[in-house]
Design a protein around this motif. Structure first.
Motif, PDB file in Angstrom:
ATOM      1  N   ASP A 143      -3.705 -13.628  18.478  1.00  0.00           N
ATOM      2  CA  ASP A 143      -2.369 -13.757  17.912  1.00  0.00           C
ATOM      3  C   ASP A 143      -1.988 -15.235  17.875  1.00  0.00           C
ATOM      4  O   ASP A 143      -1.963 -15.886  18.923  1.00  0.00           O
ATOM      5  CB  ASP A 143      -1.402 -12.975  18.804  1.00  0.00           C
ATOM      6  N   PRO A 144      -1.678 -15.785  16.691  1.00  0.00           N
ATOM      7  CA  PRO A 144      -1.345 -17.213  16.630  1.00  0.00           C
ATOM      8  C   PRO A 144      -0.128 -17.584  17.467  1.00  0.00           C
ATOM      9  O   PRO A 144      -0.034 -18.693  17.980  1.00  0.00           O
ATOM     10  CB  PRO A 144      -1.086 -17.472  15.140  1.00  0.00           C
ATOM     11  N   MET A 145       0.786 -16.648  17.672  1.00  0.00           N
ATOM     12  CA  MET A 145       1.980 -16.958  18.446  1.00  0.00           C
ATOM     13  C   MET A 145       1.667 -17.194  19.917  1.00  0.00           C
ATOM     14  O   MET A 145       2.425 -17.850  20.621  1.00  0.00           O
ATOM     15  CB  MET A 145       3.033 -15.870  18.260  1.00  0.00           C
ATOM     16  N   SER A 146       0.525 -16.681  20.390  1.00  0.00           N
ATOM     17  CA  SER A 146       0.119 -16.916  21.774  1.00  0.00           C
ATOM     18  C   SER A 146      -0.290 -18.364  22.001  1.00  0.00           C
ATOM     19  O   SER A 146      -0.426 -18.801  23.136  1.00  0.00           O
ATOM     20  CB  SER A 146      -1.050 -16.002  22.149  1.00  0.00           C
TER      21      SER A 146
ATOM     22  N   ILE B  97       7.330  -8.705  12.051  1.00  0.00           N
ATOM     23  CA  ILE B  97       6.378  -9.757  12.425  1.00  0.00           C
ATOM     24  C   ILE B  97       4.971  -9.230  12.210  1.00  0.00           C
ATOM     25  O   ILE B  97       4.620  -8.135  12.653  1.00  0.00           O
ATOM     26  CB  ILE B  97       6.580 -10.190  13.888  1.00  0.00           C
ATOM     27  N   ASP B  98       4.144 -10.005  11.509  1.00  0.00           N
ATOM     28  CA  ASP B  98       2.758  -9.637  11.214  1.00  0.00           C
ATOM     29  C   ASP B  98       1.853 -10.795  11.604  1.00  0.00           C
ATOM     30  O   ASP B  98       1.826 -11.827  10.941  1.00  0.00           O
ATOM     31  CB  ASP B  98       2.612  -9.328   9.724  1.00  0.00           C
ATOM     32  N   LYS B  99       1.095 -10.619  12.689  1.00  0.00           N
ATOM     33  CA  LYS B  99       0.270 -11.715  13.202  1.00  0.00           C
ATOM     34  C   LYS B  99      -0.876 -12.094  12.261  1.00  0.00           C
ATOM     35  O   LYS B  99      -1.474 -13.154  12.427  1.00  0.00           O
ATOM     36  CB  LYS B  99      -0.288 -11.371  14.586  1.00  0.00           C
ATOM     37  N   THR B 100      -1.180 -11.270  11.265  1.00  0.00           N
ATOM     38  CA  THR B 100      -2.249 -11.624  10.331  1.00  0.00           C
ATOM     39  C   THR B 100      -1.730 -12.344   9.093  1.00  0.00           C
ATOM     40  O   THR B 100      -2.517 -12.770   8.258  1.00  0.00           O
ATOM     41  CB  THR B 100      -3.060 -10.383   9.879  1.00  0.00           C
ATOM     42  N   LEU B 101      -0.425 -12.503   8.972  1.00  0.00           N
ATOM     43  CA  LEU B 101       0.135 -13.228   7.840  1.00  0.00           C
ATOM     44  C   LEU B 101      -0.033 -14.720   8.095  1.00  0.00           C
ATOM     45  O   LEU B 101       0.534 -15.266   9.030  1.00  0.00           O
ATOM     46  CB  LEU B 101       1.615 -12.884   7.655  1.00  0.00           C
TER      47      LEU B 101
END
Length: 178
Positions: A117-120, A146-150
């Motif tokens: 997850d980029p937010m991590s 929220i979509d972590k693959t976007l």
């Protein structure tokens, strides 16, 4: 601005070499409120043009301080699944690994479900920026998912990425905030 746009590379399945889009750009500020206002502006334009049941899909791809650690983790993840990735995504792993998250290949989409997850990997300022964008959207009454693959794979994109779609049609607007 609006008008015709042309894809340089081979279009993905279901996409055309020429397409039309409109953009709303805001230059000169890195403040989170600007990202939220761009989203609100586009949302309002689409509503006034007749868009119904609009939903914002949103993510943060971080800033220049966040991205290196995320990219390293992402590459390591995909290397573990290399034999299962279609050829096009194996090439993307060499040139632009974030684009794999946007792959339309069914096999890759399954693999993407377990991707980091980029937010991590967001820096403290990146986390604060994204949190503030979401708070502004909440204040404006804009629903989001929220979509972590976007993602957007170009190196000059930072922070907020989003799409606004009508949930019952093929209307798709894709905008990136710089």
């Amino acid at each position: 601005h609006s008008g015709p746009v042309f894809r340089h590379d081979k279009p993905q399945r279901g996409r055309y070499r020429q397409f039309y889009q409109f953009d709303v750009d805001a230059l000169g500020s890195e403040k989170s409120v600007v990202d939220a206002l761009v989203i609100k502006t586009i949302y309002t334009i689409l509503e006034e043009a007749g868009g119904k049941d609009l939903v914002v899909t949103i993510n943060s791809i971080g800033d220049k301080d966040s991205r290196p650690a995320y990219l390293k983790e992402l590459v390591n993840y995909y290397k573990k699944h290399l034999k299962d990735l279609p050829e096009i995504d194996q090439e993307r792993l060499k040139t632009n690994p974030m684009r794999i998250l946007d792959s339309k290949e069914p096999k890759t989409q399954e693999i993407n479900a377990g991707a980091p997850d980029p937010m991590s990997f967001l820096s403290a300022s990146g986390k604060r920026h994204f949190k503030e964008v979401l708070e502004y959207l909440d204040e404006m009454g804009i629903c989001y998912h929220i979509d972590k693959t976007l993602v957007r794979g170009l190196s000059y994109y930072t922070h907020t990425v989003f799409e606004i779609k009508e949930t019952h049609t093929l209307l798709r607007v894709c905008i990136e905030c710089l």
